[in-house]
Design a protein around this motif. Sequence first.
Motif, short mmCIF file in Angstrom:
data_model
loop_
_atom_site.label_atom_id
_atom_site.label_comp_id
_atom_site.label_asym_id
_atom_site.label_seq_id
_atom_site.Cartn_x
_atom_site.Cartn_y
_atom_site.Cartn_z
N ASP A 1 -59.10 2.17 43.33
CA ASP A 1 -58.42 2.92 44.38
C ASP A 1 -58.62 2.29 45.75
OD1 ASP A 1 -57.49 4.73 42.49
OD2 ASP A 1 -59.00 6.26 42.96
N ALA A 2 -59.83 1.80 46.02
CA ALA A 2 -60.13 1.19 47.32
C ALA A 2 -59.42 -0.14 47.52
CB ALA A 2 -61.64 1.01 47.46
N LEU A 3 -59.19 -0.89 46.43
CA LEU A 3 -58.60 -2.22 46.54
C LEU A 3 -57.09 -2.26 46.28
CD1 LEU A 3 -61.37 -4.36 44.79
CD2 LEU A 3 -61.04 -3.96 47.24
N LYS A 4 -56.51 -1.15 45.84
CA LYS A 4 -55.10 -1.18 45.40
C LYS A 4 -54.11 -1.51 46.50
CE LYS A 4 -54.30 3.81 45.57
NZ LYS A 4 -54.14 4.99 44.74
N GLU A 5 -54.43 -1.20 47.75
CA GLU A 5 -53.51 -1.52 48.84
C GLU A 5 -53.36 -3.04 48.99
OE1 GLU A 5 -53.26 -0.98 53.63
OE2 GLU A 5 -54.00 0.73 52.46
N ASN A 6 -54.47 -3.76 48.94
CA ASN A 6 -54.43 -5.22 49.09
C ASN A 6 -54.11 -5.94 47.78
OD1 ASN A 6 -55.02 -5.08 51.82
ND2 ASN A 6 -57.21 -5.23 51.50
N TYR A 7 -54.43 -5.30 46.66
CA TYR A 7 -54.22 -5.91 45.34
C TYR A 7 -53.56 -4.89 44.41
CZ TYR A 7 -57.69 -9.06 47.34
OH TYR A 7 -58.37 -9.92 48.17
N PRO A 8 -52.27 -4.61 44.63
CA PRO A 8 -51.61 -3.55 43.85
C PRO A 8 -51.55 -3.84 42.34
CG PRO A 8 -50.02 -4.73 45.21
CD PRO A 8 -51.38 -5.22 45.60
N GLY A 9 -51.61 -5.08 41.93
CA GLY A 9 -51.53 -5.41 40.51
C GLY A 9 -52.88 -5.57 39.84
N LEU A 10 -53.95 -5.30 40.57
CA LEU A 10 -55.30 -5.48 40.04
C LEU A 10 -55.58 -4.44 38.95
CD1 LEU A 10 -57.95 -7.10 40.32
CD2 LEU A 10 -58.63 -5.47 42.09
N SER A 11 -55.80 -4.93 37.74
CA SER A 11 -55.96 -4.01 36.61
C SER A 11 -57.38 -3.45 36.53
CB SER A 11 -55.62 -4.72 35.30
OG SER A 11 -56.64 -5.60 34.93
N PHE A 12 -57.46 -2.28 35.91
CA PHE A 12 -58.74 -1.65 35.66
C PHE A 12 -59.63 -2.55 34.82
CE2 PHE A 12 -61.58 1.18 33.33
CZ PHE A 12 -62.11 1.94 34.36
N ASP A 13 -59.05 -3.23 33.82
CA ASP A 13 -59.82 -4.13 32.96
C ASP A 13 -60.44 -5.27 33.75
OD1 ASP A 13 -59.27 -2.61 30.74
OD2 ASP A 13 -57.64 -3.89 30.03
N THR A 14 -59.69 -5.85 34.68
CA THR A 14 -60.20 -6.94 35.50
C THR A 14 -61.36 -6.45 36.38
OG1 THR A 14 -58.07 -8.06 35.54
CG2 THR A 14 -59.60 -8.61 37.32
N ILE A 15 -61.20 -5.28 36.95
CA ILE A 15 -62.26 -4.72 37.78
C ILE A 15 -63.50 -4.49 36.93
CG2 ILE A 15 -62.99 -2.66 39.05
CD1 ILE A 15 -60.02 -2.47 40.01
N TYR A 16 -63.32 -3.87 35.78
CA TYR A 16 -64.47 -3.54 34.94
C TYR A 16 -65.16 -4.80 34.43
CZ TYR A 16 -67.32 -0.39 32.27
OH TYR A 16 -68.39 0.33 31.80
#
Length: 137
Positions: A42-57
């Motif tokens: 949620d915090a990074l979605k503005e700058n990285y809208p395509g950033l997946s939950f899997d990548t973050i995890y």
Amino acid sequence: MDVLTAMDLLKKKGFKYTDKRRDLLKLFSDEKRYLSAKEVQDALKENYPGLSFDTIYRNLSTFSELDILEETELEGEKKFRFTCPTKEHHHHLICLKCGKTKEINACPMENVTTDLSDFQVTGHKFEIYGVCQVCIN
């Protein structure tokens, strides 16, 4: 731990320097509390809208394996924060509302009276959960 130290460690371990990783680590530096993967997304979605939950995890798990982040489980969900800069043995108070932590310089293992001679203790973790004064008010 700080962002530059963490990025240097990642580089030494063969990981690429990316803006996403830097921004993810900066979030932990700025927040100074436990965060879930969803909160990070949620915090990074503005700058990285395509950033997946899997990548973050995956990145959070890697950072945890490298001792950049420490993890705990709160209410059935893994949460992460920067590893404490304190090298002395300590434990934490954790606010269940905001995720902020406070160090406890006492260790309950000192009071264990059970005979552990037939068991090799390799580590332990002690956390106290509650609500901080800021969240109570």
